[in-house]
Write a protein that holds these residues in place. Structure first.
Motif, mmCIF file in Angstrom:
data_model
loop_
_atom_site.group_PDB
_atom_site.id
_atom_site.type_symbol
_atom_site.label_atom_id
_atom_site.label_comp_id
_atom_site.label_asym_id
_atom_site.label_seq_id
_atom_site.Cartn_x
_atom_site.Cartn_y
_atom_site.Cartn_z
ATOM 1 N N ASP A 1 -6.618 -3.305 1.287
ATOM 2 C CA ASP A 1 -6.907 -3.456 2.714
ATOM 3 C C ASP A 1 -8.088 -4.402 2.936
ATOM 4 O O ASP A 1 -8.083 -5.190 3.876
ATOM 5 C CB ASP A 1 -7.178 -2.083 3.333
ATOM 6 C CG ASP A 1 -7.204 -2.138 4.842
ATOM 7 O OD1 ASP A 1 -6.198 -2.571 5.440
ATOM 8 O OD2 ASP A 1 -8.250 -1.760 5.423
ATOM 9 N N ALA A 2 -9.086 -4.343 2.056
ATOM 10 C CA ALA A 2 -10.240 -5.238 2.171
ATOM 11 C C ALA A 2 -9.813 -6.697 2.016
ATOM 12 O O ALA A 2 -10.239 -7.562 2.784
ATOM 13 C CB ALA A 2 -11.299 -4.877 1.128
ATOM 14 N N ASN B 1 0.791 -1.232 0.000
ATOM 15 C CA ASN B 1 0.000 0.000 0.000
ATOM 16 C C ASN B 1 0.822 1.280 0.000
ATOM 17 O O ASN B 1 0.245 2.355 0.104
ATOM 18 C CB ASN B 1 -0.964 0.015 1.186
ATOM 19 C CG ASN B 1 -2.356 -0.366 0.761
ATOM 20 O OD1 ASN B 1 -2.689 -0.325 -0.414
ATOM 21 N ND2 ASN B 1 -3.176 -0.727 1.717
ATOM 22 N N ASN C 1 -0.440 3.933 -2.270
ATOM 23 C CA ASN C 1 -1.881 4.167 -2.181
ATOM 24 C C ASN C 1 -2.285 5.000 -0.974
ATOM 25 O O ASN C 1 -3.445 5.372 -0.838
ATOM 26 C CB ASN C 1 -2.623 2.832 -2.161
ATOM 27 C CG ASN C 1 -2.363 2.038 -3.424
ATOM 28 O OD1 ASN C 1 -2.504 2.557 -4.510
ATOM 29 N ND2 ASN C 1 -1.941 0.802 -3.274
ATOM 30 N N GLY D 1 -14.363 -0.333 4.631
ATOM 31 C CA GLY D 1 -13.346 0.245 3.764
ATOM 32 C C GLY D 1 -13.936 1.197 2.739
ATOM 33 O O GLY D 1 -13.387 2.273 2.479
ATOM 34 N N LEU D 2 -15.058 0.807 2.147
ATOM 35 C CA LEU D 2 -15.709 1.698 1.183
ATOM 36 C C LEU D 2 -16.282 2.939 1.868
ATOM 37 O O LEU D 2 -16.267 4.029 1.296
ATOM 38 C CB LEU D 2 -16.790 0.946 0.411
ATOM 39 C CG LEU D 2 -16.256 -0.075 -0.599
ATOM 40 C CD1 LEU D 2 -17.397 -0.884 -1.204
ATOM 41 C CD2 LEU D 2 -15.428 0.599 -1.682
ATOM 42 N N TRP E 1 -14.926 4.322 4.560
ATOM 43 C CA TRP E 1 -13.745 5.155 4.804
ATOM 44 C C TRP E 1 -13.303 5.849 3.520
ATOM 45 O O TRP E 1 -12.902 7.012 3.531
ATOM 46 C CB TRP E 1 -12.591 4.326 5.377
ATOM 47 C CG TRP E 1 -12.691 4.122 6.854
ATOM 48 C CD1 TRP E 1 -12.930 2.937 7.489
ATOM 49 C CD2 TRP E 1 -12.573 5.107 7.868
ATOM 50 N NE1 TRP E 1 -12.970 3.143 8.845
ATOM 51 C CE2 TRP E 1 -12.745 4.473 9.106
ATOM 52 C CE3 TRP E 1 -12.336 6.466 7.863
ATOM 53 C CZ2 TRP E 1 -12.693 5.144 10.313
ATOM 54 C CZ3 TRP E 1 -12.289 7.144 9.068
ATOM 55 C CH2 TRP E 1 -12.466 6.479 10.271
ATOM 56 N N TYR E 2 -13.344 5.126 2.408
ATOM 57 C CA TYR E 2 -12.955 5.728 1.126
ATOM 58 C C TYR E 2 -13.879 6.903 0.785
ATOM 59 O O TYR E 2 -13.424 7.945 0.308
ATOM 60 C CB TYR E 2 -12.995 4.686 0.009
ATOM 61 C CG TYR E 2 -12.753 5.285 -1.358
ATOM 62 C CD1 TYR E 2 -11.498 5.773 -1.704
ATOM 63 C CD2 TYR E 2 -13.783 5.388 -2.285
ATOM 64 C CE1 TYR E 2 -11.263 6.342 -2.951
ATOM 65 C CE2 TYR E 2 -13.563 5.953 -3.531
ATOM 66 C CZ TYR E 2 -12.304 6.426 -3.854
ATOM 67 O OH TYR E 2 -12.089 6.991 -5.091
ATOM 68 N N LEU F 1 -8.726 4.381 -3.751
ATOM 69 C CA LEU F 1 -9.591 3.205 -3.831
ATOM 70 C C LEU F 1 -8.783 1.914 -3.885
ATOM 71 O O LEU F 1 -9.144 0.928 -3.232
ATOM 72 C CB LEU F 1 -10.526 3.313 -5.037
ATOM 73 C CG LEU F 1 -11.525 2.171 -5.209
ATOM 74 C CD1 LEU F 1 -12.409 2.024 -3.971
ATOM 75 C CD2 LEU F 1 -12.369 2.376 -6.448
ATOM 76 N N MET G 1 -6.557 6.737 2.035
ATOM 77 C CA MET G 1 -6.001 5.963 0.928
ATOM 78 C C MET G 1 -6.859 6.172 -0.313
ATOM 79 O O MET G 1 -8.034 6.547 -0.205
ATOM 80 C CB MET G 1 -5.994 4.466 1.261
ATOM 81 C CG MET G 1 -5.040 4.054 2.360
ATOM 82 S SD MET G 1 -4.976 2.257 2.589
ATOM 83 C CE MET G 1 -6.464 1.959 3.523
ATOM 84 N N HIS H 1 -7.762 0.917 -0.403
ATOM 85 C CA HIS H 1 -8.868 0.362 0.386
ATOM 86 C C HIS H 1 -9.237 -1.044 -0.086
ATOM 87 O O HIS H 1 -9.594 -1.889 0.735
ATOM 88 C CB HIS H 1 -10.078 1.297 0.346
ATOM 89 C CG HIS H 1 -9.934 2.478 1.248
ATOM 90 N ND1 HIS H 1 -9.989 2.380 2.625
ATOM 91 C CD2 HIS H 1 -9.710 3.785 0.987
ATOM 92 C CE1 HIS H 1 -9.821 3.580 3.153
ATOM 93 N NE2 HIS H 1 -9.639 4.449 2.185
#
Length: 141
Positions: free
Chosen positions: A113-114, A33, A36, A95-96, A98-99, A107, A105, A110
């Protein structure tokens, strides 16, 4: 809620969360990451006491939920399914969110991370399930 199976799964699950979290995010995630990350919010040195307490509390919640979800059918497959759903909830769902609401970060970050979250919770789910399976067999003997 405070059964032998739940408490043992909490302890071992908490330790596994602590160690696996370091491996997945501290080692692998950092290298995956790097490009990102938009806003680095990480501390230079983590607060390990609160980090471990967080892992322990998360393991207790997962173990308690797993005990109710599995309904006495304990296997690696059951634990993996349970863990995948937790990973989808935390990794992809949150995650979405947070995005959509932050600049931590991009997309891609994220989504990476997912995937890490799904792997992480899948493995923790298996560990918890196997502990439940081993302790419930001893209770039946």
């Amino acid at each position: 809620m405070f059964s032998k199976s739940n408490l043992l799964a909490t302890l071992i699950g908490g330790i596994a969360m602590f160690v696996l979290g370091y491996v997945l995010w501290g080692m692998l995630g950092e290298s995956l990451n790097g490009d990102n990350v938009l806003t680095n919010v990480m501390k230079t040195e983590p607060d390990f006491i609160h980090l471990f307490l967080g892992c322990l509390l998360s393991a207790f919640a997962m173990s308690t939920l797993y005990g109710k979800w599995a309904r006495g059918h304990h296997s690696a497959k059951e634990g993996a399914e349970f863990g995948i759903w937790i990973g989808i909830f935390v990794g992809l769902g949150m995650g979405l969110i947070w995005y959509a609401t932050s600049t931590m970060m991009n997309l891609t970050g994220h989504l990476i991370d997912a995937v890490l979250n799904i792997i992480y919770y899948l493995l923790i789910g298996i560990i918890i399930a196997l502990i439940y399976k081993s302790t419930s067999k001893k209770a039946d003997s």
